[in-house]
Design an enzyme around this catalytic site. Structure first.
Site, PDB file in Angstrom:
ATOM      1  N   LEU A   1      16.248 -24.756  31.438  1.00  0.00           N
ATOM      2  CA  LEU A   1      17.304 -24.824  32.572  1.00  0.00           C
ATOM      3  C   LEU A   1      17.011 -24.824  33.731  1.00  0.00           C
ATOM      4  O   LEU A   1      17.194 -23.755  34.608  1.00  0.00           O
ATOM      5  CB  LEU A   1      18.185 -23.641  31.926  1.00  0.00           C
ATOM      6  CG  LEU A   1      19.687 -23.798  32.682  1.00  0.00           C
ATOM      7  CD1 LEU A   1      20.532 -24.936  31.773  1.00  0.00           C
ATOM      8  CD2 LEU A   1      20.539 -22.336  32.466  1.00  0.00           C
ATOM      9  N   GLY A   2      16.375 -25.947  34.241  1.00  0.00           N
ATOM     10  CA  GLY A   2      15.974 -26.076  35.596  1.00  0.00           C
ATOM     11  C   GLY A   2      16.837 -27.309  36.348  1.00  0.00           C
ATOM     12  O   GLY A   2      18.114 -27.149  36.080  1.00  0.00           O
TER      13      GLY A   2
ATOM     14  N   ARG B   1      11.145 -19.291  30.681  1.00  0.00           N
ATOM     15  CA  ARG B   1      10.348 -18.293  30.431  1.00  0.00           C
ATOM     16  C   ARG B   1      11.076 -17.057  31.136  1.00  0.00           C
ATOM     17  O   ARG B   1      10.848 -15.926  30.650  1.00  0.00           O
ATOM     18  CB  ARG B   1       8.924 -18.625  31.122  1.00  0.00           C
ATOM     19  CG  ARG B   1       8.135 -19.477  30.142  1.00  0.00           C
ATOM     20  CD  ARG B   1       7.062 -20.242  31.064  1.00  0.00           C
ATOM     21  NE  ARG B   1       7.442 -20.910  32.301  1.00  0.00           N
ATOM     22  CZ  ARG B   1       6.776 -21.615  33.139  1.00  0.00           C
ATOM     23  NH1 ARG B   1       5.699 -21.453  32.933  1.00  0.00           N
ATOM     24  NH2 ARG B   1       7.271 -22.165  33.899  1.00  0.00           N
ATOM     25  N   THR B   2      11.651 -17.179  32.288  1.00  0.00           N
ATOM     26  CA  THR B   2      12.230 -16.350  33.002  1.00  0.00           C
ATOM     27  C   THR B   2      13.944 -16.431  32.895  1.00  0.00           C
ATOM     28  O   THR B   2      14.256 -17.686  33.277  1.00  0.00           O
ATOM     29  CB  THR B   2      11.964 -16.270  34.332  1.00  0.00           C
ATOM     30  OG1 THR B   2      10.434 -16.478  34.503  1.00  0.00           O
ATOM     31  CG2 THR B   2      12.389 -15.116  34.953  1.00  0.00           C
TER      32      THR B   2
ATOM     33  N   ARG C   1       9.450 -34.737  27.518  1.00  0.00           N
ATOM     34  CA  ARG C   1       8.192 -35.284  27.252  1.00  0.00           C
ATOM     35  C   ARG C   1       7.931 -35.340  25.952  1.00  0.00           C
ATOM     36  O   ARG C   1       8.147 -34.180  25.123  1.00  0.00           O
ATOM     37  CB  ARG C   1       6.877 -34.723  27.999  1.00  0.00           C
ATOM     38  CG  ARG C   1       6.950 -34.751  29.569  1.00  0.00           C
ATOM     39  CD  ARG C   1       6.472 -36.499  29.840  1.00  0.00           C
ATOM     40  NE  ARG C   1       6.423 -36.456  31.302  1.00  0.00           N
ATOM     41  CZ  ARG C   1       7.422 -37.084  32.362  1.00  0.00           C
ATOM     42  NH1 ARG C   1       8.633 -37.378  31.556  1.00  0.00           N
ATOM     43  NH2 ARG C   1       7.317 -37.260  33.420  1.00  0.00           N
TER      44      ARG C   1
ATOM     45  N   GLU D   1       3.918 -43.008  24.233  1.00  0.00           N
ATOM     46  CA  GLU D   1       4.360 -44.331  24.767  1.00  0.00           C
ATOM     47  C   GLU D   1       3.578 -45.587  25.135  1.00  0.00           C
ATOM     48  O   GLU D   1       2.549 -45.212  25.626  1.00  0.00           O
ATOM     49  CB  GLU D   1       5.293 -43.835  26.144  1.00  0.00           C
ATOM     50  CG  GLU D   1       6.381 -42.733  25.502  1.00  0.00           C
ATOM     51  CD  GLU D   1       7.139 -42.253  26.727  1.00  0.00           C
ATOM     52  OE1 GLU D   1       7.076 -42.439  27.664  1.00  0.00           O
ATOM     53  OE2 GLU D   1       7.902 -41.309  26.496  1.00  0.00           O
TER      54      GLU D   1
ATOM     55  N   HIS E   1      12.350 -44.390  27.362  1.00  0.00           N
ATOM     56  CA  HIS E   1      12.057 -43.384  28.602  1.00  0.00           C
ATOM     57  C   HIS E   1      12.935 -43.989  29.953  1.00  0.00           C
ATOM     58  O   HIS E   1      12.128 -44.216  30.922  1.00  0.00           O
ATOM     59  CB  HIS E   1      10.542 -43.524  28.916  1.00  0.00           C
ATOM     60  CG  HIS E   1      10.088 -42.345  29.709  1.00  0.00           C
ATOM     61  ND1 HIS E   1       8.949 -41.567  29.654  1.00  0.00           N
ATOM     62  CD2 HIS E   1      10.788 -41.791  30.820  1.00  0.00           C
ATOM     63  CE1 HIS E   1       8.827 -40.823  30.672  1.00  0.00           C
ATOM     64  NE2 HIS E   1       9.955 -40.787  31.200  1.00  0.00           N
TER      65      HIS E   1
HETATM   66  P1  NAP Z   1      12.385 -28.052  36.749  1.00  0.00           P
HETATM   67  O1  NAP Z   1      13.591 -27.788  37.521  1.00  0.00           O
HETATM   68  O2  NAP Z   1      11.318 -27.669  37.058  1.00  0.00           O
HETATM   69  O3  NAP Z   1      13.011 -27.511  35.360  1.00  0.00           O
HETATM   70  C1  NAP Z   1      12.145 -26.815  34.375  1.00  0.00           C
HETATM   71  C2  NAP Z   1      12.593 -25.835  33.637  1.00  0.00           C
HETATM   72  O4  NAP Z   1      11.769 -25.595  32.512  1.00  0.00           O
HETATM   73  C3  NAP Z   1      12.520 -24.468  34.356  1.00  0.00           C
HETATM   74  O5  NAP Z   1      13.809 -24.037  34.366  1.00  0.00           O
HETATM   75  C4  NAP Z   1      11.431 -23.653  33.878  1.00  0.00           C
HETATM   76  O6  NAP Z   1      11.893 -22.296  33.989  1.00  0.00           O
HETATM   77  C5  NAP Z   1      11.429 -23.980  32.361  1.00  0.00           C
HETATM   78  N1  NAP Z   1      10.179 -24.153  31.643  1.00  0.00           N
HETATM   79  C6  NAP Z   1       8.782 -24.289  32.118  1.00  0.00           C
HETATM   80  N2  NAP Z   1       8.013 -24.021  31.164  1.00  0.00           N
HETATM   81  C7  NAP Z   1       8.601 -23.619  30.574  1.00  0.00           C
HETATM   82  C8  NAP Z   1       7.869 -23.100  29.199  1.00  0.00           C
HETATM   83  N3  NAP Z   1       6.720 -23.071  28.983  1.00  0.00           N
HETATM   84  N4  NAP Z   1       8.973 -22.623  28.208  1.00  0.00           N
HETATM   85  C9  NAP Z   1      10.393 -22.624  28.768  1.00  0.00           C
HETATM   86  N5  NAP Z   1      10.818 -22.917  29.730  1.00  0.00           N
HETATM   87  C10 NAP Z   1      10.029 -23.550  30.646  1.00  0.00           C
HETATM   88  O7  NAP Z   1      12.322 -29.400  36.334  1.00  0.00           O
HETATM   89  P2  NAP Z   1      13.395 -30.969  36.148  1.00  0.00           P
HETATM   90  O8  NAP Z   1      13.369 -31.521  37.224  1.00  0.00           O
HETATM   91  O9  NAP Z   1      14.494 -30.126  35.394  1.00  0.00           O
HETATM   92  O10 NAP Z   1      12.596 -31.553  34.917  1.00  0.00           O
HETATM   93  C11 NAP Z   1      12.220 -31.170  33.921  1.00  0.00           C
HETATM   94  C12 NAP Z   1      11.288 -32.310  33.035  1.00  0.00           C
HETATM   95  O11 NAP Z   1      11.933 -33.383  32.613  1.00  0.00           O
HETATM   96  C13 NAP Z   1      10.285 -32.743  34.011  1.00  0.00           C
HETATM   97  O12 NAP Z   1       9.243 -32.213  34.222  1.00  0.00           O
HETATM   98  C14 NAP Z   1       9.815 -34.365  33.106  1.00  0.00           C
HETATM   99  O13 NAP Z   1       8.919 -34.053  32.244  1.00  0.00           O
HETATM  100  C15 NAP Z   1      11.227 -34.610  32.468  1.00  0.00           C
HETATM  101  N6  NAP Z   1      11.732 -35.683  32.898  1.00  0.00           N
HETATM  102  C16 NAP Z   1      12.173 -36.543  32.132  1.00  0.00           C
HETATM  103  C17 NAP Z   1      12.770 -38.006  32.575  1.00  0.00           C
HETATM  104  C18 NAP Z   1      12.962 -39.193  31.674  1.00  0.00           C
HETATM  105  O14 NAP Z   1      13.246 -39.947  32.192  1.00  0.00           O
HETATM  106  N7  NAP Z   1      13.285 -38.808  30.290  1.00  0.00           N
HETATM  107  C19 NAP Z   1      13.302 -37.802  33.994  1.00  0.00           C
HETATM  108  C20 NAP Z   1      12.903 -36.641  34.647  1.00  0.00           C
HETATM  109  C21 NAP Z   1      12.221 -35.708  34.371  1.00  0.00           C
HETATM  110  P3  NAP Z   1      10.827 -21.113  33.945  1.00  0.00           P
HETATM  111  O15 NAP Z   1       9.907 -21.452  35.016  1.00  0.00           O
HETATM  112  O16 NAP Z   1      11.669 -19.768  34.131  1.00  0.00           O
HETATM  113  O17 NAP Z   1      10.370 -21.266  32.621  1.00  0.00           O
HETATM  114  C1  8YV Z   2      10.184 -41.628  35.325  1.00  0.00           C
HETATM  115  C2  8YV Z   2      10.035 -39.301  34.565  1.00  0.00           C
HETATM  116  O1  8YV Z   2      10.645 -42.652  34.680  1.00  0.00           O
HETATM  117  O2  8YV Z   2      10.740 -38.352  36.540  1.00  0.00           O
HETATM  118  C3  8YV Z   2      10.062 -38.255  35.413  1.00  0.00           C
HETATM  119  O3  8YV Z   2       9.349 -37.150  35.274  1.00  0.00           O
HETATM  120  O4  8YV Z   2       9.771 -39.135  33.526  1.00  0.00           O
HETATM  121  C4  8YV Z   2      11.055 -40.650  35.002  1.00  0.00           C
HETATM  122  O5  8YV Z   2      11.953 -40.031  35.989  1.00  0.00           O
HETATM  123  C5  8YV Z   2       8.822 -41.681  35.642  1.00  0.00           C
HETATM  124  O6  8YV Z   2       8.054 -40.810  36.129  1.00  0.00           O
HETATM  125  C6  8YV Z   2       8.234 -43.176  35.784  1.00  0.00           C
HETATM  126  O7  8YV Z   2       7.223 -43.417  35.092  1.00  0.00           O
END
Ligand code: NAP
Ligand code: 8YV
Length: 335
Positions: free
Chosen positions: A172-173, A195-196, A254, A283, A301
């Protein structure tokens, strides 16, 4: 088009000069948004890593003068790459996930790393909800049903309502909170595991102590955690069983977070109800078994992939690059 080891030529006036008056040399790790690459090339001396045939010769000729890497969550930056570039100062990444960037190597070598947090939350959350609805209401399956002319002779299969069910969010970030907002608007209850526990979320959000508890509490479990060693295959057969035969898994985090073989197995055996997947273990390869399943919705993706968001991400990459090379102040450094 640059040759294997030549930097792109630019208008000297617009270059960001180093101490010797030369523009900073930037290595682009893989094809980024064309418009972003043009913007970087208009200001810096650029090398395109993927077009270089003889990387050893390239590093010998240019390795010592490269001061920045422009990359993404797809290409990252390995320890080997970081350590091949002794003048490296900054890695700017297009995207928020930094799992393929060797952060330990970057820290050891005093290299600043930036990503693009915040600007993509809405679109990735929209993607999660789109997948959730598509699986739950069988939208893609029913689209195929109509196109195949089956409506004329068959009753369309029914979906399931989202309202009244519980959305469990792993992570929940920034993105997870936007998913929660949207899921609540669809009448869902919210549970989460970080985690927190968060203090800044509504009291009615249910905190679960671990992933198994979250899966047990969830009708739909959405993954929004970072990738990397801390979350490697944490969604395994046991978690999928806890989610259960009516449960839906949505992954916008991921592919590495899920044991993909266990997922295929659980879906095939009906131990899991359905899945909406934007990310995969290897991927762009997607297992044939997943492609063949009606209860699975797949996207390539594209979580952040809208014109508006990709523009905002590109702007932030440029702001970070210029921020570092003009003022030693990147806008969004990774802590
Ligand atoms: P964020 O704001 O850092 O949020 C991540 C959350 O995950 C935090 O609340 C963190 O809380 C929790 N977390 C981290 N490690 C954990 C663990 N081991 N167990 C349980 N909870 C954990 O990150 P965000 O901006 O929301 O992005 C999250 C992820 O989405 C990115 O890192 C990326 O891999 C993915 N993403 C995918 C796409 C896509 O195109 N599909 C696009 C953008 C991002 P705690 O630190 O308290 O654990
Ligand atoms: C992008 C993502 O598509 O922000 C991320 O972590 O997975 C996506 O927004 C990616 O970084 C581009 O390859």
């Amino acid at each position: 088009m640059p040759t294997a080891t030549d930097a792109v030529n630019h208008d000297a006036d617009s270059r960001k000069d180093g101490a010797d008056g030369a523009p900073a040399e930037i290595l682009i790790a893989g094809p980024l948004l064309p418009e972003l690459m043009q913007r970087i090339e208009a200001k810096y001396r650029v090398h395109r890593w993927w077009e270089i045939a003889d990387t050893a010769a390239f590093l010998k000729a240019h390795g010592a003068s490269i001061r920045g890497i422009a990359t993404s969550g797809r290409y990252g930056a390995t320890r080997t790459m970081i350590e091949s570039l002794p003048a490296l100062e900054a890695i700017v990444s297009f995207g928020v996930g930094i799992d393929p960037i060797d952060m330990e190597a970057a820290r050891e070598h005093d290299v600043v790393v930036t990503n693009t947090p915040g600007v993509l939350d809405d679109c990735v959350a929209d993607t999660a909800l789109a997948l959730m609805l598509a699986v739950s209401r069988r939208i893609c399956e029913l689209d195929r049903f109509v196109r195949a002319g089956r409506w004329r002779s068959e009753t369309p299969p029914m979906g399931r309502k989202l309202g009244g069910r519980r959305c469990g969010i792993l992570g929940l970030g920034n993105i997870g909170r936007q998913i929660a907002r949207r899921a609540e608007a669809f009448g869902m209850d919210i549970a989460y595991h970080n985690r927190t526990p968060r203090r800044d979320v509504p009291a009615h959000f249910m905190y679960c102590e671990d992933i198994h508890a979250l899966a047990r509490a969830s009708d739909v479990m959405v993954l929004a955690v970072p990738g990397g060693s801390g979350t490697q295959r944490v969604v395994d057969a046991g978690v999928l069983d806890a989610l259960g035969p009516q449960g839906i898994l949505v992954n916008v985090a991921r592919g590495s977070v899920v044991d993909q073989d266990a997922l295929v197995c659980a879906l095939r055996e009906g131990r899991l109800g359905g899945a909406g997947l934007d990310v995969f273990e290897n991927e762009p390869e997607v297992p044939e078994a997943l492609c063949a399943m009606d209860q699975v919705v797949l996207s390539p993706h594209i979580g952040s992939s809208t014109v508006e968001t990709r523009q905002a991400m590109a702007d932030l990459v440029m702001a970070n690059l210029d921020g570092w090379f003009e003022r030693r102040r990147p806008l969004t450094p990774v802590a």
